[in-house]
Design a protein around this motif. Structure first.
Motif, mmCIF file in Angstrom:
data_model
loop_
_atom_site.group_PDB
_atom_site.id
_atom_site.type_symbol
_atom_site.label_atom_id
_atom_site.label_comp_id
_atom_site.label_asym_id
_atom_site.label_seq_id
_atom_site.Cartn_x
_atom_site.Cartn_y
_atom_site.Cartn_z
ATOM 1 N N ILE A 499 0.859 -1.183 0.000
ATOM 2 C CA ILE A 499 0.000 0.000 0.000
ATOM 3 C C ILE A 499 0.899 1.238 0.000
ATOM 4 C CG2 ILE A 499 -1.811 1.255 1.214
ATOM 5 C CD1 ILE A 499 -2.759 -1.340 2.394
ATOM 6 N N GLU A 500 0.862 1.984 -1.079
ATOM 7 C CA GLU A 500 1.699 3.174 -1.197
ATOM 8 C C GLU A 500 1.051 4.402 -0.566
ATOM 9 O OE1 GLU A 500 4.658 3.098 -2.025
ATOM 10 O OE2 GLU A 500 4.906 1.256 -3.184
ATOM 11 N N SER A 501 -0.272 4.424 -0.493
ATOM 12 C CA SER A 501 -0.973 5.542 0.165
ATOM 13 C C SER A 501 -2.370 5.081 0.516
ATOM 14 C CB SER A 501 -1.036 6.778 -0.738
ATOM 15 O OG SER A 501 -1.785 6.516 -1.910
ATOM 16 N N GLY A 502 -2.945 5.727 1.545
ATOM 17 C CA GLY A 502 -4.307 5.421 1.945
ATOM 18 C C GLY A 502 -4.421 4.160 2.764
ATOM 19 N N SER A 503 -5.614 3.581 2.794
ATOM 20 C CA SER A 503 -5.911 2.371 3.538
ATOM 21 C C SER A 503 -6.939 1.567 2.772
ATOM 22 C CB SER A 503 -6.450 2.717 4.943
ATOM 23 O OG SER A 503 -7.665 3.463 4.829
ATOM 24 N N ILE A 504 -7.099 0.305 3.150
ATOM 25 C CA ILE A 504 -8.052 -0.581 2.497
ATOM 26 C C ILE A 504 -8.716 -1.431 3.563
ATOM 27 C CG2 ILE A 504 -6.325 -2.368 2.040
ATOM 28 C CD1 ILE A 504 -7.761 -2.887 -0.632
ATOM 29 N N ARG A 505 -10.050 -1.623 3.438
ATOM 30 C CA ARG A 505 -10.828 -2.326 4.444
ATOM 31 C C ARG A 505 -11.696 -3.391 3.785
ATOM 32 N NH1 ARG A 505 -10.897 1.117 9.047
ATOM 33 N NH2 ARG A 505 -10.060 3.178 8.547
ATOM 34 N N VAL A 506 -12.087 -4.370 4.588
ATOM 35 C CA VAL A 506 -12.995 -5.410 4.121
ATOM 36 C C VAL A 506 -14.371 -4.797 3.858
ATOM 37 C CG1 VAL A 506 -14.150 -7.557 4.748
ATOM 38 C CG2 VAL A 506 -11.742 -7.226 5.317
ATOM 39 N N GLY A 507 -14.969 -5.146 2.722
ATOM 40 C CA GLY A 507 -16.266 -4.622 2.345
ATOM 41 C C GLY A 507 -16.223 -3.316 1.578
ATOM 42 N N GLU A 508 -15.030 -2.764 1.407
ATOM 43 C CA GLU A 508 -14.894 -1.482 0.724
ATOM 44 C C GLU A 508 -14.866 -1.685 -0.788
ATOM 45 O OE1 GLU A 508 -12.187 2.298 1.848
ATOM 46 O OE2 GLU A 508 -11.077 0.562 1.145
ATOM 47 N N LYS A 509 -15.457 -0.742 -1.522
ATOM 48 C CA LYS A 509 -15.404 -0.761 -2.979
ATOM 49 C C LYS A 509 -14.132 -0.069 -3.461
ATOM 50 C CE LYS A 509 -20.234 -1.078 -4.432
ATOM 51 N NZ LYS A 509 -21.305 -0.435 -5.243
ATOM 52 N N VAL A 510 -13.452 -0.712 -4.386
ATOM 53 C CA VAL A 510 -12.242 -0.144 -4.965
ATOM 54 C C VAL A 510 -12.374 -0.196 -6.485
ATOM 55 C CG1 VAL A 510 -10.748 -0.739 -3.018
ATOM 56 C CG2 VAL A 510 -11.069 -2.382 -4.886
ATOM 57 N N VAL A 511 -11.616 0.650 -7.152
ATOM 58 C CA VAL A 511 -11.582 0.699 -8.608
ATOM 59 C C VAL A 511 -10.223 0.181 -9.051
ATOM 60 C CG1 VAL A 511 -11.758 2.149 -10.660
ATOM 61 C CG2 VAL A 511 -13.164 2.638 -8.664
ATOM 62 N N VAL A 512 -10.238 -0.790 -9.952
ATOM 63 C CA VAL A 512 -9.002 -1.371 -10.482
ATOM 64 C C VAL A 512 -8.695 -0.686 -11.799
ATOM 65 C CG1 VAL A 512 -7.840 -3.478 -11.213
ATOM 66 C CG2 VAL A 512 -9.530 -3.567 -9.371
ATOM 67 N N MET A 513 -7.572 -0.013 -11.862
ATOM 68 C CA MET A 513 -7.150 0.676 -13.075
ATOM 69 C C MET A 513 -5.932 -0.058 -13.654
ATOM 70 S SD MET A 513 -9.415 2.974 -13.189
ATOM 71 C CE MET A 513 -8.875 4.105 -14.479
ATOM 72 N N THR A 518 -14.947 -2.060 -11.066
ATOM 73 C CA THR A 518 -15.157 -1.899 -9.633
ATOM 74 C C THR A 518 -15.192 -3.266 -8.976
ATOM 75 O OG1 THR A 518 -16.422 0.123 -10.015
ATOM 76 C CG2 THR A 518 -16.652 -0.921 -7.876
ATOM 77 N N ALA A 519 -14.547 -3.375 -7.831
ATOM 78 C CA ALA A 519 -14.501 -4.632 -7.083
ATOM 79 C C ALA A 519 -14.791 -4.352 -5.620
ATOM 80 C CB ALA A 519 -13.147 -5.319 -7.242
ATOM 81 N N VAL A 520 -15.114 -5.409 -4.908
ATOM 82 C CA VAL A 520 -15.381 -5.330 -3.475
ATOM 83 C C VAL A 520 -14.310 -6.128 -2.749
ATOM 84 C CG1 VAL A 520 -17.029 -5.832 -1.632
ATOM 85 C CG2 VAL A 520 -17.851 -5.056 -3.865
ATOM 86 N N VAL A 521 -13.759 -5.546 -1.687
ATOM 87 C CA VAL A 521 -12.707 -6.204 -0.914
ATOM 88 C C VAL A 521 -13.340 -7.303 -0.068
ATOM 89 C CG1 VAL A 521 -10.880 -5.893 0.774
ATOM 90 C CG2 VAL A 521 -11.348 -4.095 -0.893
ATOM 91 N N LYS A 522 -12.934 -8.526 -0.335
ATOM 92 C CA LYS A 522 -13.470 -9.682 0.384
ATOM 93 C C LYS A 522 -12.631 -10.040 1.595
ATOM 94 C CE LYS A 522 -14.285 -14.640 -0.327
ATOM 95 N NZ LYS A 522 -14.193 -15.757 -1.304
ATOM 96 N N HIS A 523 -11.312 -9.927 1.458
ATOM 97 C CA HIS A 523 -10.424 -10.329 2.549
ATOM 98 C C HIS A 523 -9.151 -9.493 2.487
ATOM 99 C CE1 HIS A 523 -9.184 -13.241 5.664
ATOM 100 N NE2 HIS A 523 -7.973 -13.048 5.188
ATOM 101 N N VAL A 524 -8.628 -9.167 3.659
ATOM 102 C CA VAL A 524 -7.372 -8.422 3.783
ATOM 103 C C VAL A 524 -6.434 -9.226 4.662
ATOM 104 C CG1 VAL A 524 -6.256 -6.310 4.578
ATOM 105 C CG2 VAL A 524 -8.499 -6.191 3.474
ATOM 106 N N ARG A 525 -5.278 -9.559 4.122
ATOM 107 C CA ARG A 525 -4.258 -10.282 4.889
ATOM 108 C C ARG A 525 -3.021 -9.411 4.980
ATOM 109 N NH1 ARG A 525 -2.559 -15.655 2.236
ATOM 110 N NH2 ARG A 525 -4.610 -16.309 3.000
#
Length: 684
Positions: A499-513, A518-525
């Protein structure tokens, strides 16, 4: 086939009746087919005025066809007199002929389309349609797409009726274009040029603000660089065993397997070199990623390959690194060959300390320059294999004196560099004697080394590095460095990266460029801090600087590839294939860069073909002022501004906004020829 041999049906007679002079086989008669296999042509018919028959001339000039030398050919002429009696009726048609002449109604076949509702009427006999087709209106395909987009079918929109990806109709560009006519599409105003995101309006969460501070245990990405066969994997394999990441059982298995393969000296390196081709060749091919805890710092280890053929893979590892460990081989003349100094000269000669390259074979210089240009701020220089020279102080100081001037010119001054003598095989001076309890005793420092060295150990030098400055909080930017497969917990669509900037959480919507899905975060390890929980569950959220594996859902697996970037849904990166870079060319540039020169552009984990579309300016290396605008060429050791055009769009950011995504490397003919930072994008 003649009547005299083969099948013959009187009801389906293909042969002439004697009274039929207009049949298809006129000109072929008994003379032609009377004898099986004879193709002799028959004579022409007798004219109505009477007279003898004129035989047909053959290809030989005066000779008759079918005539033997000295004998006239026989003429076959049908009688012209009609038979007496009433006229004969034609023979009855065969069953095949009756079937071929029957209409669809007679055959009992219903028409396929009773009424034409989709296409314009067929042209009339004159070639002009009665109602011209309106090309300005929507085509039949557009009508079908429009009905499909507006039908609300749950199977198309990812609801209960289907397994597709959920799409919002207002965001579906294809559905919007399907509702437009051809003329409306042509006259539609082009999309405005994308604007640079205003990161000042981004509001991070409170726990994200804490991750940008220096409070808590520091976390860093350490890349191991150096010339091939310098002992990088062996050194780090021994470190991983001393800190407890590699167990005694693994060490025993690697020792047994290496001895069986005839590579007993590679037993420690096999802790990182796990791929079959790496173990067979004895060199690192890909970047190995391992996490360990020194007791004071969470370290993500990136073991980069040192062979010149795998420099593109090494760039991927250096792009993720915060600090670097440069491994130098002190045995024999290996340092001189890897660094490119004259090994024949004595250490007392001035030419020995000359930092100019004598050969291009070594990778030490290229690795140092790449690491500095890709964001590495601090360098730990591990002078390895000191056991082979008896921990000689003079050898250590000679190597330090030879490489220090080059490190200073590359951006690693004395305050950003620390030298440590080590031995990977013996495990000397790798960890402190007093430290974290791992069940493995640290190797004591021999008297020949402790007599003159009073500095820290290798891990001690890493723990003493200053905290990493992550900059100000910005939206999520997670470049994909690898695709994770075969992990049931993460699922079929999983990626790994930093992760170069920001944060990411389970259930969050992200955009893949750059695919834009658009995808939904299912799991964070979280890999970089396994022993520390965040808000009660370490797998719910990850912050800047963390090494993570992310499981995604509601996205096509084919859309994920190394080089993609997971972005904040409200602040996605805008891909482009044309951008302006400030480049420093290296001494490996043999042919000057011209407008249209082809290069390979490396950006984070992506390498694409590109060309220099414009030479903007040459800058003064001291003042950065424009020395010459629109130059005809750019030579080696020059600071310049170039416009680069790539064949595929890249997720680049300006260096002022996101440093990790604002750095590029230009390579040509297997050499790194330019190091640059992105200063602006060009929208076309």
């Amino acid at each position: 086939m003649s009547r005299e041999g083969g099948w013959y049906d009187e009801a389906d007679d293909y042969y002439d009746d004697e009274a039929d002079d207009d049949d298809w086989d006129d000109g072929f008669g008994d003379g032609a087919y009377g004898t099986v296999g004879s193709l002799a042509a028959k004579a022409k018919k007798k004219p109505a005025g009477g007279g003898g028959t004129q035989p047909v001339a053959g290809p030989g000039g005066g000779k008759q066809v079918g005539a033997v030398a000295g004998k006239p050919a026989k003429a076959h002429v049908k009688p012209t007199a009609a038979k007496p009696g009433p006229p004969t009726s034609p023979p009855p048609a065969s069953a095949m002929a009756r079937t071929m002449r029957a209409t669809n109604g007679e055959k009992g076949v219903a028409p396929l389309i009773s009424k034409n509702t989709m296409f314009p009427p067929a042209p009339s006999a004159g070639g002009v349609t009665s109602t011209p087709f309106d090309f300005a209106g929507p085509s039949p395909d557009d009508t079908v797409l429009a009905k499909r987009a507006g039908s609300g079918n749950p199977g198309l929109n990812g609801g209960e009726g289907g397994g597709g990806v959920g799409l919002d109709e207002e965001d579906d560009e294809s559905a919007r274009l399907a509702k437009l006519s051809l003329r409306e599409r042509e006259t539609e105003t082009p999309t405005e040029k994308p604007k640079v995101a205003d990161y000042s309006s981004y509001q991070p969460s409170p726990d994200e603000l804490v991750s940008y501070s220096t409070a808590g245990k520091p976390k860093l990405h350490l890349v191991v660089i150096g010339h091939v066969d310098a002992g990088k994997s062996t050194l780090m394999g021994r470190v991983l065993h001393l800190v407890g990441t590699v167990s005694d059982k693994q060490v025993h298995r690697n020792t047994r397997d290496a001895a069986a393969a005839g590579k007993a000296s590679f037993n420690w390196a096999w802790a990182l070199d796990e791929r079959p081709e790496e173990r067979a060749r004895g060199v690192t091919v890909d970047v190995a990623r391992v996490q360990f805890d020194t007791g004071k710092t969470y370290v993500t280890l990136l073991d980069a390959p040192g062979h010149k053929d795998f420099v593109p893979n090494a760039i991927i590892g250096m792009s993720q690194a915060d600090v670097a460990c440069l491994v130098l081989d002190a045995s024999g003349t290996n340092f001189e060959s890897g660094f490119g100094v004259d090994a024949s000269s004595s250490s007392s000669d001035a030419s020995y300390y000359d930092s100019s390259p004598k050969t291009r074979a070594g990778q030490t210089r290229e690795h140092v320059r790449l690491a500095r240009s890709l964001g590495v701020d601090f360098l730990v220089v591990a002078v390895s294999k000191m056991d082979s020279v008896g921990y000689d102080e003079n050898r250590f100081r000679a190597i330090k004196a030879a490489i220090e001037p080059f490190l200073k010119t590359s951006g690693f001054g004395e305050n950003k560099t620390v030298f440590v003598p080590v031995s990977g095989v013996e495990g000397v001076n790798l960890v402190d004697t007093v430290g974290v309890s791992t069940g493995v005793d640290a190797v004591g420092v021999p008297a020949s080394l402790s007599a003159w060295y009073r500095g820290p150990s290798l891990l001690g030098a890493i723990d003493n590095l200053p905290p990493i400055n992550r900059g100000s909080p910005k939206p999520l930017r997670l470049p994909v460095s690898e695709i994770v497969v075969g992990d049931r917990e993460l699922g079929t669509c999983a990626i790994g990266g930093k992760i170069e900037s920001g944060s990411i959480r389970v259930g969050e919507k992200v955009v893949v460029m750059p695919c834009g899905q658009t995808a939904v975060v299912k799991h964070v390890r979280v890999l970089s801090r396994k022993s520390e929980s965040t808000n009660g569950d370490k797998n719910n959220v990850a912050f800047v600087g963390d090494a993570v594996d992310i499981g995604l859902e509601k996205i096509d697996f084919a859309s994920l590839e190394p080089g993609s970037v997971l972005c904040h849904s409200s602040w996605p990166v805008v891909p482009t294939n044309k951008f302006v870079v400030k480049v420093v060319t290296l001494d490996t540039l043999r042919v000057p860069l011209l407008t249209g020169s082809n290069v390979v552009c490396h950006h984070y984990a992506t390498a694409v073909d590109a060309k220099v579309s414009k030479l903007v300016a040459i800058l003064d290396r001291k003042t950065n002022a424009v020395a010459k605008s629109n130059p005809r060429c750019v030579t080696r050791d020059t600071t310049c501004v170039l416009e680069i055009t790539t064949k595929q769009p890249l997720c680049v950011e300006t260096y002022a906004h996101v440093k990790a995504l604002g750095k590029v490397t230009l390579r040509r003919d297997g050499f790194t020829v330019g190091l640059g930072v992105v200063t602006g994008k060009v929208w076309t």
